[in-house]
Design an enzyme around this catalytic site. Structure first.
Site, short mmCIF file in Angstrom:
data_model
loop_
_atom_site.label_atom_id
_atom_site.label_comp_id
_atom_site.label_asym_id
_atom_site.label_seq_id
_atom_site.Cartn_x
_atom_site.Cartn_y
_atom_site.Cartn_z
CG ASN A 131 10.42 0.22 -4.93
OD1 ASN A 131 11.39 -0.33 -5.43
ND2 ASN A 131 9.49 0.80 -5.66
CB VAL A 132 8.77 -4.70 -0.96
CG1 VAL A 132 7.95 -5.98 -1.05
CG2 VAL A 132 10.26 -5.04 -0.97
CG ASN A 185 0.69 -6.11 -0.48
OD1 ASN A 185 -0.53 -6.17 -0.54
ND2 ASN A 185 1.43 -7.09 0.03
CB ALA A 186 -2.31 -7.06 -4.35
CB CYS A 187 -3.27 -4.38 0.21
SG CYS A 187 -4.10 -3.25 1.31
CE1 TYR A 188 -2.47 -1.73 -6.51
CE2 TYR A 188 -3.60 0.36 -6.84
CZ TYR A 188 -3.22 -0.89 -7.30
OH TYR A 188 -3.60 -1.29 -8.55
CB CYS A 200 10.12 3.74 0.66
SG CYS A 200 8.72 4.76 0.20
CD GLU A 253 14.08 6.00 0.04
OE1 GLU A 253 13.34 5.03 -0.22
OE2 GLU A 253 13.96 7.11 -0.51
#
Ligand code: THU
Length: 144
Positions: A47-48, A50-53, A58, A60
């Site tokens: 999973n990656v 980001n500050a912009c949630y 994910c 997968e």
């Protein structure tokens, strides 16, 4: 839970290794995935966030996108790993839909850190999903 065969052990290990690369400074919830293609090739993802949630991706979906980007669309299985000690990781609805884009007759191994797992088919994870076949079905005439 179930016993594991050799190939599946390796796939689960790969998902655990992929989890190590998880970028999750917001949720602190690490996830790894390892996707087994028909010819035996394994693609991994984590999973990656980001500050912009809402832009987080994910594990997968990252594994599947990587495989497709390398020309692979036929999959046998995906193993998913997290750090939850007492529960297997259950893929989110969005990832179930993305899995079902590539067929419903393949397996997902939802695992715990000790390597135990629950095995489910993509069909079991998302029955009656919207698939590419639906786009080919007869529709009403459109006015727009
Ligand atoms: N996550 C996954 O990568 N896969 C799952 O199956 C469930 C959730 C991620 C999304 C987010 O980065 C974090 O876990 C917490 O939801």
């Amino acid at each position: 839970m179930a016993e594991r065969g050799d190939g599946i052990s390796k796939l689960i290990e790969k998902s655990q290794q992929a989890k190590e690369f998880s970028y999750c400074p917001y949720s602190k919830f690490r996830v790894g995935a390892a996707l087994l293609a028909h010819d035996g090739t394994i693609f991994t993802g984590c999973n990656v966030e980001n500050a912009c949630y809402n832009l987080g991706i994910c594990a997968e979906r990252n594994a599947i996108s990587t495989a497709v980007s390398h020309g692979y669309k036929n999959f046998k299985a995906i193993a998913i790993a997290s750090d939850m000690e007492e529960h297997v990781i259950s893929p989110c609805g969005g990832c179930r839909q993305v899995m079902s884009e590539f067929g419903s007759d393949w397996d997902a191994y939802l695992t715990k850190p000790d390597g135990s797992f629950v095995k489910m088919t993509v069909m079991e994870l998302l029955p009656t999903s919207f698939t590419p076949e639906d786009l080919k079905k007869k529709t009403l005439q459109k006015s727009n």
